[in-house]
Write a protein that holds these residues in place. Structure first.
Motif, short mmCIF file in Angstrom:
data_model
loop_
_atom_site.label_atom_id
_atom_site.label_comp_id
_atom_site.label_asym_id
_atom_site.label_seq_id
_atom_site.Cartn_x
_atom_site.Cartn_y
_atom_site.Cartn_z
N LEU A 606 -0.95 -4.91 -16.23
CA LEU A 606 -0.07 -5.13 -15.11
C LEU A 606 0.31 -6.49 -14.58
O LEU A 606 -0.95 -7.22 -14.75
CB LEU A 606 -0.52 -4.16 -13.74
CG LEU A 606 0.15 -4.41 -12.51
CD1 LEU A 606 1.72 -3.71 -12.92
CD2 LEU A 606 -0.54 -3.66 -11.45
N GLU A 607 1.22 -6.86 -14.33
CA GLU A 607 1.77 -8.48 -13.86
C GLU A 607 1.92 -8.35 -12.49
O GLU A 607 2.76 -7.67 -11.92
CB GLU A 607 2.90 -8.84 -14.62
CG GLU A 607 2.50 -9.21 -16.13
CD GLU A 607 3.54 -9.89 -16.79
OE1 GLU A 607 4.80 -10.36 -16.19
OE2 GLU A 607 3.83 -10.34 -17.96
N LEU A 608 1.16 -9.02 -11.76
CA LEU A 608 1.06 -9.27 -10.29
C LEU A 608 1.59 -10.83 -10.13
O LEU A 608 1.71 -11.53 -10.83
CB LEU A 608 -0.15 -9.15 -9.50
CG LEU A 608 -0.60 -7.57 -9.51
CD1 LEU A 608 -2.04 -7.61 -8.81
CD2 LEU A 608 0.43 -6.74 -9.21
N GLY A 625 1.49 -9.12 -4.61
CA GLY A 625 2.62 -8.02 -5.15
C GLY A 625 2.88 -7.76 -6.50
O GLY A 625 2.37 -8.50 -7.30
N MET A 626 3.78 -7.07 -6.72
CA MET A 626 4.36 -6.80 -8.06
C MET A 626 4.97 -8.18 -8.76
O MET A 626 5.73 -8.71 -7.95
CB MET A 626 5.45 -5.66 -8.01
CG MET A 626 5.51 -5.03 -9.47
SD MET A 626 4.37 -3.99 -9.97
CE MET A 626 5.12 -2.43 -8.86
N TRP A 630 9.46 -7.73 -12.24
CA TRP A 630 9.71 -6.67 -11.06
C TRP A 630 9.74 -7.73 -9.65
O TRP A 630 10.01 -6.94 -8.66
CB TRP A 630 8.79 -5.70 -11.02
CG TRP A 630 8.67 -5.02 -12.28
CD1 TRP A 630 7.59 -4.94 -13.16
CD2 TRP A 630 9.49 -4.13 -12.87
NE1 TRP A 630 7.56 -4.33 -14.33
CE2 TRP A 630 8.83 -3.82 -14.27
CE3 TRP A 630 10.78 -3.94 -12.65
CZ2 TRP A 630 9.59 -2.80 -15.05
CZ3 TRP A 630 11.36 -2.94 -13.50
CH2 TRP A 630 10.88 -2.60 -14.52
N ASP A 636 8.02 -6.14 -4.00
CA ASP A 636 7.24 -5.40 -3.29
C ASP A 636 5.82 -6.28 -3.23
O ASP A 636 4.97 -6.26 -4.11
CB ASP A 636 6.76 -4.18 -4.48
CG ASP A 636 5.67 -3.42 -4.08
OD1 ASP A 636 5.31 -2.99 -2.81
OD2 ASP A 636 4.67 -2.94 -4.92
N THR A 656 1.14 -2.37 -0.75
CA THR A 656 2.19 -2.40 -1.76
C THR A 656 2.11 -1.32 -2.78
O THR A 656 1.20 -0.54 -2.63
CB THR A 656 2.03 -3.81 -2.77
OG1 THR A 656 0.61 -3.45 -3.38
CG2 THR A 656 1.68 -4.97 -1.84
N ARG A 657 3.12 -0.88 -3.31
CA ARG A 657 3.19 0.15 -4.32
C ARG A 657 2.44 -0.29 -5.66
O ARG A 657 2.08 0.65 -6.11
CB ARG A 657 4.74 0.45 -4.90
CG ARG A 657 5.57 1.20 -3.64
CD ARG A 657 6.97 1.17 -4.14
NE ARG A 657 7.56 -0.02 -3.94
CZ ARG A 657 8.83 -0.16 -4.02
NH1 ARG A 657 9.54 0.99 -4.47
NH2 ARG A 657 9.45 -1.44 -3.98
N ALA A 658 2.27 -1.56 -5.78
CA ALA A 658 1.20 -1.97 -7.07
C ALA A 658 -0.10 -1.32 -6.99
O ALA A 658 -0.63 -1.14 -8.14
CB ALA A 658 1.40 -3.51 -7.00
N LEU A 661 -0.47 1.61 -9.16
CA LEU A 661 -0.48 1.18 -10.56
C LEU A 661 -1.86 0.71 -11.00
O LEU A 661 -2.51 1.11 -11.95
CB LEU A 661 0.66 0.08 -10.93
CG LEU A 661 1.92 0.67 -10.79
CD1 LEU A 661 2.86 -0.60 -11.18
CD2 LEU A 661 2.21 1.88 -11.62
N ASN A 700 2.06 -16.61 -11.13
CA ASN A 700 2.92 -15.75 -11.80
C ASN A 700 3.38 -16.01 -13.08
O ASN A 700 3.89 -17.06 -13.47
CB ASN A 700 4.35 -15.50 -10.64
CG ASN A 700 5.25 -14.46 -11.42
OD1 ASN A 700 4.72 -13.29 -11.54
ND2 ASN A 700 6.57 -14.69 -11.02
#
Length: 722
Positions: A606-608, A625-626, A630, A636, A656-658, A661, A700
């Motif tokens: 996963l990339e945050l 966040g994401m 994304w 997010d 967050t929705r992350a 995941l 990032n």
């Protein structure tokens, strides 16, 4: 901030001995005429003196042309003259003995008028030199109910007097409409301050004063800009220590910080997000709309915030159960399963036609029996799974609802004598009030009457979230002293900041070196100046590797084709080196190339994005966040103020929705959440130690591996503060 001095000044402003109306006029509809009328109509107890050098008489009494001719020393000046005359008027009034002033005049640079900026500077200088307590300029007057002091230019009827709410804001219109909405709900604003441009007294001064007024329970503020963030923080913390609730309205978000940003963090963090991060930790509840501000005030003035998010409800219909359940899910609240003892007891109490669940559909079982109704409340009060109880009931607006009135009185009595958890009534829809319903509401001051399920649960959620953030801020651990590596990194960054005007951004290598010293996980990598050095670095690190151009002038490398992935051999490295040079030429790159970075290729799950940004008003905020592709699509992200404790970092991810995941979504493996927390804590340390030198930090992507395998920052950008 000198709290006592602020309180003394606001006291002088809101409880003057006399009023001098400078710029007095009898022109119908003029602000001067309105102020004169309101001071008299609402029976200000002191003397009121019209002041206008061009008139000998006004309003049937002597009109004065200089302060020395007044029968007594002036105390409060109401200033309604053109802007260029205001500094002189204030200076002369202060010399004659005035302690405070309300400056209605505009024209001090508030509308981006550069020609008036100097006049604004002169006004601030006079205020500082004289020590006058000044509200305004560019305001609409004030109301102090206890002092029967009304200079507000409102021409609609008001009911000034002592009340549990204090209003202060930079928009007079907003404050007036909020005041009317509160009156409609049976709540009186004991103070209404229109603070205008705040050249003198600021919202912080007013908060500090309202904090020691015993009758005030809620302070409602409208903020357009905070000029002194540290004073604001101090005043809010002081008010919270005194047990006052604060509701903030801040409409709109600043574009200035985003437009000036060079990193993703800045483009995503505007004034609003930073303001929410700040106010939450100060115990200030932010309202999205004026309706929500009124609803929050109702909740906090009469009930207060619950200790948690677990609700219970007693409804009178099955349909309302559904509305409440939908509203809870939408607003991050829950109706948990009742404890078995509660469930068993209520099944014995309630008969056919009732549904024992959460929410409870009481039906005829509670409509026809006060004993059953009270039994439900008592059972829910004793349930360890419940933090707050909601009851479906509306204030009767006319005689004829004996059942409703009796239940309201019973609940008020129960709250006063027995309740340990907050209780609130909630209606199906928003509605108006009448004199009859307001009288009933007056007799039930310990329970709030919230309107409409979604709005009610929204403001309960806001109040609860505010309580959570305030508690986390209190629990923030003291940061340990910087180690030797951090000290050296700090010295290097501060040295670079001296040249920030010429080179505001650090290249990737320098950015990562600083972050690494503060605990940010970074993959193995090495800077190369030649193809031969790059090949040697790749062998040392181990294939496969990534090759990236390094330059402070190249902020978005992928857009320029300056990143090559999956290099598995020396030949790949040599070919990629040539390809990057060619791509940079085609892209029109003219900056200084510091070399090529050879880095271990990392495959994560996963990339945050992690980041730090300086908001023009609120200062530094941390973001998570994401990330990856994304980032700008979903936005997010969550924000918090440094320092970042592990508790606060976990809370950020939970917003967050992350997080879903990270926890493992639909069969995917659980990822290393604690490694993400490590990265956020590291950013918090950087902010605490080097904050004065930073504009933003962008990490990032921040790639997260499966649980126990860590995470790593694949790219980083530090932008310095000029």
């Amino acid at each position: 901030m000198d709290i006592e001095l602020s309180q003394k000044k606001v006291e002088a402003l809101t409880s003057p001995r006399n009023v001098v109306l400078v710029g007095a006029s009898d022109r119908p509809g003029s602000w001067a005429a309105r102020v004169w009328r309101n001071l008299n109509e609402y029976k200000f107890p002191g003397n009121i003196y019209p002041f206008n050098p061009g008139r000998k008489e006004l309003y049937g009494q002597t009109c004065y042309g200089d302060f020395t001719s007044l029968p007594e020393k002036p105390d409060h000046l109401v200033v309604l003259v053109p802007a260029q005359h205001v500094p002189g008027i204030l200076k002369a009034g202060a010399a004659a003995g005035a302690r405070s002033a309300t400056v209605f005049s505009s024209g001090f640079g508030e509308a981006f008028d550069d020609s008036a900026t100097e006049l604004g500077r002169q006004l601030r200088q006079v205020i500082e030199e004289t020590g006058l307590a000044v509200s305004g300029p560019n305001c609409m007057g004030n109301v102090s109910g206890k002092a029967s002091f009304v200079t507000l230019t409102e021409d609609r009827p008001m009911k000034p007097g002592a009340g549990p709410v204090a209003l202060v804001g930079q928009s007079g219109g907003v404050m007036i409409f909020v005041s009317h909405a509160l009156e409609e709900r049976g709540m009186k604003a004991g103070y209404l301050i229109t603070s205008g441009n705040e050249a003198g007294l600021s919202v912080a001064d007013y908060i500090a004063y309202f904090a020691i007024q015993d009758e005030i329970k809620v302070i409602v503020i409208y903020v357009e800009a905070l000029k002194d963030i540290e004073r604001f923080k101090q005043a809010c913390r002081y008010a919270r220590e005194k047990g006052k609730h604060i509701v903030a309205i801040k409409l709109g978000a600043s574009e200035a910080g985003r437009n000036a940003a060079m990193a993703h963090t800045g483009s995503l963090a505007g004034s609003m997000e930073a303001f929410e991060a700040l106010t939450g930790e100060l115990g200030v509840a932010r309202a999205d709309t004026l309706d929500d501000a009124v609803e929050l005030t109702e909740l906090l003035a009469h009930t207060g915030a619950p200790s948690g998010r677990r609700l219970a409800a007693v409804t009178l219909s099955g349909a309302y159960r559904g509305l409440l359940l939908d509203a809870a899910e939408r607003n991050g609240m829950e109706f948990p399963k009742l404890a078995q003892n509660t469930f068993d007891h209520l099944n014995k109490v309630l008969g056919v036609g009732s549904l024992v669940s959460n929410p409870i559909d009481g039906g005829f079982g509670v409509l026809t029996s006060k004993d059953n109704y009270l039994a439900c409340i008592e059972a829910l009060q004793a349930d360890p799974n419940i933090d707050m109880i909601l009851l479906q009931e509306a204030l009767p607006r006319e005689p004829g609802s004996a059942r409703g009135e009796s239940y309201i009185r019973m609940v008020e009595d129960y709250i006063v004598n027995k309740a340990k958890k907050p209780i609130a009534f909630v209606t199906l829809t928003s509605h108006s009030q009448t004199d009859y319903s307001r009288a009933l509401r007056h007799d039930a001051p310990h329970v709030s009457f919230l309107q409409e399920a979604n709005k009610a649960l929204r403001v309960i959620s806001v109040a609860t979230r505010c309580r959570e953030l305030e508690a986390m801020a209190r629990n923030a651990a003291t940061e340990p002293a910087a180690n030797e590596a951090q000290k050296q990194a700090g010295q290097a960054l501060r040295a670079a900041a001296a040249n920030a005007a010429k080179t505001p951004a650090l290249n990737e290598v320098r950015s990562k070196d600083i972050l690494r010293s503060y605990g940010m996980p970074i993959a193995p990598e090495k800077l190369a100046q030649t193809v031969a050095e790059a090949k040697a670095a790749a062998k040392e690190i181990g294939y496969p590797v990534v090759l990236k151009a390094v330059s402070a002038d190249l902020l978005h490398k992928s857009d320029a084709g300056a990143v090559q992935l999956g290099l598995a051999s020396d030949a790949d490295v040599e070919a990629s080196w040539t390809r990057i040079e060619t791509n940079l030429g085609r892209h029109g790159f003219k900056g200084k190339l510091d070399g090529m970075l050879v880095a271990k290729q990392v495959k994560g799950s996963l990339e945050l994005v992690l980041g730090l940004n300086r908001d023009p008003e609120m200062g530094l905020v941390v973001m998570a966040g994401m990330g990856g592709i994304w980032l700008e699509l979903f936005k997010d992200v969550a924000f918090a103020l440094p320092p970042i404790t592990r508790e606060k970092a976990h809370d950020m991810l939970a917003q967050t929705r992350a997080l879903r995941l990270l926890q493992g979504y639909r069969g995917s493996p659980e990822l290393d959440i604690e490694a993400v927390v490590d990265g956020l804590v590291a950013l918090g340390r950087v902010a605490a130690d080097l904050g004065d030198s930073l504009r933003s930090i962008d990490v990032n992507p921040f790639v997260v591996m499966p649980k126990g395998e860590g995470a790593t920052a694949l790219d980083a950008l530090i932008v310095l503060r000029e």
